[in-house]
Design a protein around this motif. Structure first.
Motif, PDB file in Angstrom:
ATOM      1  N   HIS A 273       0.831  -1.208   0.000  1.00  0.00           N
ATOM      2  CA  HIS A 273       0.000   0.000   0.000  1.00  0.00           C
ATOM      3  C   HIS A 273       0.867   1.259   0.000  1.00  0.00           C
ATOM      4  N   VAL A 274       1.931   1.250   0.784  1.00  0.00           N
ATOM      5  CA  VAL A 274       2.829   2.408   0.837  1.00  0.00           C
ATOM      6  C   VAL A 274       3.500   2.629  -0.519  1.00  0.00           C
ATOM      7  N   ILE A 275       3.934   1.550  -1.144  1.00  0.00           N
ATOM      8  CA  ILE A 275       4.590   1.672  -2.448  1.00  0.00           C
ATOM      9  C   ILE A 275       3.632   2.289  -3.467  1.00  0.00           C
ATOM     10  N   GLU A 276       2.386   1.883  -3.416  1.00  0.00           N
ATOM     11  CA  GLU A 276       1.398   2.430  -4.348  1.00  0.00           C
ATOM     12  C   GLU A 276       1.103   3.903  -4.063  1.00  0.00           C
ATOM     13  N   ALA A 277       1.038   4.256  -2.777  1.00  0.00           N
ATOM     14  CA  ALA A 277       0.625   5.614  -2.406  1.00  0.00           C
ATOM     15  C   ALA A 277       1.784   6.601  -2.334  1.00  0.00           C
ATOM     16  N   ALA A 278       2.982   6.128  -2.027  1.00  0.00           N
ATOM     17  CA  ALA A 278       4.105   7.053  -1.805  1.00  0.00           C
ATOM     18  C   ALA A 278       5.397   6.485  -2.384  1.00  0.00           C
ATOM     19  N   ARG A 279       5.313   6.006  -3.613  1.00  0.00           N
ATOM     20  CA  ARG A 279       6.463   5.350  -4.243  1.00  0.00           C
ATOM     21  C   ARG A 279       7.688   6.265  -4.308  1.00  0.00           C
ATOM     22  N   ASP A 280       7.500   7.500  -4.728  1.00  0.00           N
ATOM     23  CA  ASP A 280       8.643   8.399  -4.905  1.00  0.00           C
ATOM     24  C   ASP A 280       9.365   8.638  -3.585  1.00  0.00           C
ATOM     25  N   ARG A 281       8.605   8.921  -2.533  1.00  0.00           N
ATOM     26  CA  ARG A 281       9.213   9.221  -1.230  1.00  0.00           C
ATOM     27  C   ARG A 281       9.935   8.001  -0.672  1.00  0.00           C
ATOM     28  N   LEU A 282       9.286   6.853  -0.707  1.00  0.00           N
ATOM     29  CA  LEU A 282       9.921   5.641  -0.193  1.00  0.00           C
ATOM     30  C   LEU A 282      11.097   5.241  -1.072  1.00  0.00           C
ATOM     31  N   GLY A 283      10.927   5.366  -2.384  1.00  0.00           N
ATOM     32  CA  GLY A 283      12.008   5.007  -3.299  1.00  0.00           C
ATOM     33  C   GLY A 283      13.259   5.831  -3.064  1.00  0.00           C
ATOM     34  N   ARG A 284      13.083   7.133  -2.815  1.00  0.00           N
ATOM     35  CA  ARG A 284      14.248   7.985  -2.540  1.00  0.00           C
ATOM     36  C   ARG A 284      14.935   7.572  -1.243  1.00  0.00           C
ATOM     37  N   ALA A 285      14.140   7.255  -0.229  1.00  0.00           N
ATOM     38  CA  ALA A 285      14.716   6.850   1.056  1.00  0.00           C
ATOM     39  C   ALA A 285      15.487   5.539   0.919  1.00  0.00           C
ATOM     40  N   LEU A 286      14.938   4.599   0.173  1.00  0.00           N
ATOM     41  CA  LEU A 286      15.619   3.321  -0.032  1.00  0.00           C
ATOM     42  C   LEU A 286      16.888   3.509  -0.858  1.00  0.00           C
ATOM     43  N   ALA A 287      16.808   4.354  -1.886  1.00  0.00           N
ATOM     44  CA  ALA A 287      17.980   4.597  -2.730  1.00  0.00           C
ATOM     45  C   ALA A 287      19.088   5.273  -1.940  1.00  0.00           C
ATOM     46  N   ARG A 288      18.724   6.220  -1.086  1.00  0.00           N
ATOM     47  CA  ARG A 288      19.726   6.912  -0.269  1.00  0.00           C
ATOM     48  C   ARG A 288      20.453   5.932   0.642  1.00  0.00           C
ATOM     49  N   ALA A 289      19.726   4.920   1.104  1.00  0.00           N
ATOM     50  CA  ALA A 289      20.335   3.915   1.982  1.00  0.00           C
ATOM     51  C   ALA A 289      21.014   2.793   1.201  1.00  0.00           C
ATOM     52  N   GLY A 290      20.953   2.853  -0.133  1.00  0.00           N
ATOM     53  CA  GLY A 290      21.590   1.832  -0.957  1.00  0.00           C
ATOM     54  C   GLY A 290      20.904   0.484  -0.878  1.00  0.00           C
ATOM     55  N   LEU A 291      19.570   0.492  -0.792  1.00  0.00           N
ATOM     56  CA  LEU A 291      18.828  -0.740  -0.546  1.00  0.00           C
ATOM     57  C   LEU A 291      18.068  -1.253  -1.764  1.00  0.00           C
ATOM     58  N   GLY A 292      18.206  -0.604  -2.906  1.00  0.00           N
ATOM     59  CA  GLY A 292      17.522  -1.074  -4.099  1.00  0.00           C
ATOM     60  C   GLY A 292      16.170  -0.421  -4.283  1.00  0.00           C
ATOM     61  N   SER A 293      15.412  -0.949  -5.235  1.00  0.00           N
ATOM     62  CA  SER A 293      14.108  -0.381  -5.568  1.00  0.00           C
ATOM     63  C   SER A 293      13.045  -0.837  -4.576  1.00  0.00           C
ATOM     64  N   CYS A 294      11.890  -0.200  -4.659  1.00  0.00           N
ATOM     65  CA  CYS A 294      10.768  -0.585  -3.796  1.00  0.00           C
ATOM     66  C   CYS A 294      10.395  -2.045  -4.022  1.00  0.00           C
ATOM     67  N   GLU A 295      10.338  -2.461  -5.286  1.00  0.00           N
ATOM     68  CA  GLU A 295       9.941  -3.833  -5.595  1.00  0.00           C
ATOM     69  C   GLU A 295      10.979  -4.837  -5.100  1.00  0.00           C
ATOM     70  N   GLU A 296      12.248  -4.478  -5.205  1.00  0.00           N
ATOM     71  CA  GLU A 296      13.296  -5.383  -4.723  1.00  0.00           C
ATOM     72  C   GLU A 296      13.198  -5.575  -3.212  1.00  0.00           C
ATOM     73  N   VAL A 297      12.978  -4.496  -2.496  1.00  0.00           N
ATOM     74  CA  VAL A 297      12.848  -4.599  -1.038  1.00  0.00           C
ATOM     75  C   VAL A 297      11.586  -5.371  -0.672  1.00  0.00           C
ATOM     76  N   LEU A 298      10.480  -5.095  -1.351  1.00  0.00           N
ATOM     77  CA  LEU A 298       9.240  -5.821  -1.088  1.00  0.00           C
ATOM     78  C   LEU A 298       9.433  -7.319  -1.295  1.00  0.00           C
ATOM     79  N   GLY A 299      10.081  -7.688  -2.396  1.00  0.00           N
ATOM     80  CA  GLY A 299      10.314  -9.102  -2.657  1.00  0.00           C
ATOM     81  C   GLY A 299      11.183  -9.749  -1.593  1.00  0.00           C
ATOM     82  N   ARG A 300      12.193  -9.024  -1.147  1.00  0.00           N
ATOM     83  CA  ARG A 300      13.089  -9.573  -0.116  1.00  0.00           C
ATOM     84  C   ARG A 300      12.357  -9.713   1.219  1.00  0.00           C
ATOM     85  N   VAL A 301      11.531  -8.733   1.562  1.00  0.00           N
ATOM     86  CA  VAL A 301      10.762  -8.810   2.805  1.00  0.00           C
ATOM     87  C   VAL A 301       9.821 -10.010   2.763  1.00  0.00           C
ATOM     88  N   ARG A 302       9.137 -10.180   1.651  1.00  0.00           N
ATOM     89  CA  ARG A 302       8.224 -11.320   1.515  1.00  0.00           C
ATOM     90  C   ARG A 302       8.982 -12.639   1.661  1.00  0.00           C
TER      91      ARG A 302
END
Length: 362
Positions: A273-302
Motif C-alpha cells: 500500500h505504501v509503495i502504491e501511495a508514496a512510491r517516490d518518497r519511499l524510493g528515494r529513502a531506499l535509494a539513499r540507503a543503498g537498498l535497491g528499488s521498492c519492488e526489490e525490497v518488497l520481494g526480499r521482505v516477503r
C-alpha cells in the motif's frame, strides 16, 4: 556504521543509557552499585528463570525480590501493573528480563516509584530477550484495560528506564523463533521510519542501517540483529511509528494476539500500500540507503517472512474478516498520531484495505 566487533560491548548514551554486546549482563551489578541500589525487584518472563539466576549472581550482595510474570508478547494488563507495583514497596530499583511485554510492565511499574536523585527516567534496568528491543528504549507504554480492546496509553520521560542491557549471549533460540520475530520487529520499525513524514535525516540513517542488516536474514546473527533492532528502535522512537505497528497493536489488544505475529501478517500488505501511495518518497529513502528499488525490497521482505514461517494471514490468526471495521475504529481511536505520520495511509479506508489484504493472504 555498525559498532559490533570493535569491543566486547559498547556503551551508548541516549535518553536511555544502553550497554550492548555479549557479556554486558555482567555489568549490571557494578552499574546499580554505582547508583547505591540496595534492594531490587526482579521481574522476569516465564521460562527465563535461567537468566534471572544470572542476574542475581551479577547483583552480588543486593537483596532481590523475584516475581515471574506472563510473557506472551501482548500489551500488559493495567491490573498486572498495579499488582507488581505493590511488590515494589521497599525496593529501590526494578530489573526486568523478558520480551516487549515484560519491558512495558517494568517501565510502567518503575514510573510509579519515587524519583531517585541522579537517576534520569524511571528506576529500572531492562534486559530485553528478543523480541522487544524497541520497548527497552521507549517513553511510551500501552496497557490493556479491563474490557476487550480497552487501552491505556502513557507517554512520559519517566517511562524511559535508567539502563538497558542488550546482551545477545542470553538468547536461547535453538528453534529460531526469537530471531524470526526480532527480524519482523526490525523490518516493521525501519520501514515505518522510511515511510514516515516525521523522519529526519538521522532517523533515516538509523532506519537504513537497520533495514540493510535485516534484509540479510537468515544470515543475520543474533548479535547483528540486536544492533539492527536498536538502530530501528531509536529511529522509530524519534518518529512515532506508523500504520503497520498501529494496526498490530490494535489487533493484539482486541484479540490477545502475539504482537509480532500480527505485525508480520500486516507487513507485506502495508508495504504494498505504501509503495502504491508514496512510491517516490519511499524510493528515494531506499535509494539513499543503498537498498535497491521498492519492488526489490518488497520481494526480499516477503521472502524473509515466508522462510521464517511468518507470512500468514490474519484469518489464520483468528481475526474475523467481519470485524475489520472494529479494528479500524480501534486503531483510529488509539493510534491516530502514528497513523497520520504514515505517508501511505491517509484515512480509515486505507487501513481497511490493508486489513482486508492481510486477512486474505495465504
Amino acid at each position: 556504521m555498525s559498532l559490533l566487533g570493535m569491543s566486547r560491548y559498547v556503551r551508548i548514551h541516549l535518553p536511555v543509557e544502553v550497554l550492548l554486546g555479549a557479556g554486558a549482563l555482567s555489568l549490571i551489578g557494578p552499574e546499580l552499585s554505582s547508583l547505591e541500589v540496595g534492594r531490587v525487584l526482579l521481574v522476569y518472563g516465564e521460562g527465563l528463570g535461567y537468566v534471572a539466576e544470572r542476574v542475581v549472581e551479577s547483583l552480588g550482595g543486593m537483596c532481590v525480590r523475584r516475581v515471574e510474570v506472563e510473557d506472551l508478547c501482548l500489551p500488559p494488563r493495567a491490573g498486572d501493573v498495579e499488582e507488581v507495583a505493590r511488590l515494589l514497596r521497599g525496593c529501590d530499583f526494578v530489573v526486568a528480563v523478558g520480551s516487549g511485554e515484560v519491558m512495558d510492565l517494568a517501565r510502567a511499574v518503575a514510573a510509579r516509584a519515587e524519583p531517585r536523585e541522579g537517576v534520569a527516567g524511571g528506576p529500572a534496568a531492562l534486559i530485553p530477550i528478543a523480541p522487544g528491543i524497541d520497548r527497552a528504549v521507549s517513553r511510551r507504554v500501552a496497557l490493556r484495560g479491563g474490557d476487550r480492546g480497552a487501552v491505556v496509553r502513557m507517554s512520559s520521560p519517566r517511562l524511559y528506564p535508567r539502563l538497558a542491557i542488550l546482551d545477545p549471549a542470553l538468547v536461547d533460540d535453538s528453534g529460531g523463533s526469537r530471531l524470526a520475530m526480532l527480524c519482523a520487529e526490525i523490518l516493521v520499525n525501519s520501514l515505518e521510519v522510511l515511510a514516515s513524514s516525521a523522519a529526519d535525516n538521522f532517523s533515516l540513517l538509523l532506519a537504513g542501517e537497520a533495514l540493510r542488516a535485516a534484509l540479510r536474514a537468515p544470515r543475520l546473527s543474533i548479535a547483528e540483529a540486536y544492533w539492527a533492532a536498536l538502530c530501528a528502535a531509536l529511529a522509530c522512537t524519534r518518529c512515532g511509528g506508523g500504520a503497520c505497528s498501529a494496526l498490530a497493536r490494535s489487533l493484539s489488544a482486541l484479540y490477545e494476539l502475539n504482537y509480532y505475529l500480527a505485525a508480520a501478517a500486516l507487513l507485506v500488505p502495508w508495504l504494498e500500500h505504501v509503495i502504491e501511495a508514496a512510491r517516490d518518497r519511499l524510493g528515494r529513502a531506499l535509494a539513499r540507503a543503498g537498498l535497491g528499488s521498492c519492488e526489490e525490497v518488497l520481494g526480499r521482505v516477503r521472502e524473509i517472512l515466508e522462510r521464517a514461517g511468518l507470512l500468514g494471514s490474519l484469518t489464520a490468526l483468528g481475526v474475523r474478516s467481519g470485524e475489520v471495521d472494529v479494528v479500524v475504529e480501534h486503531a483510529w481511536t488509539y493510534e491516530r498520531s502514528s497513523i497520520e505520520a504514515d505517508l501511505g495511509v491517509s484515512d480509515k479506508y486505507s487501513l481497511r484495505e490493508i486489513l482486508l489484504a492481510a486477512a486474505g493472504r495465504v
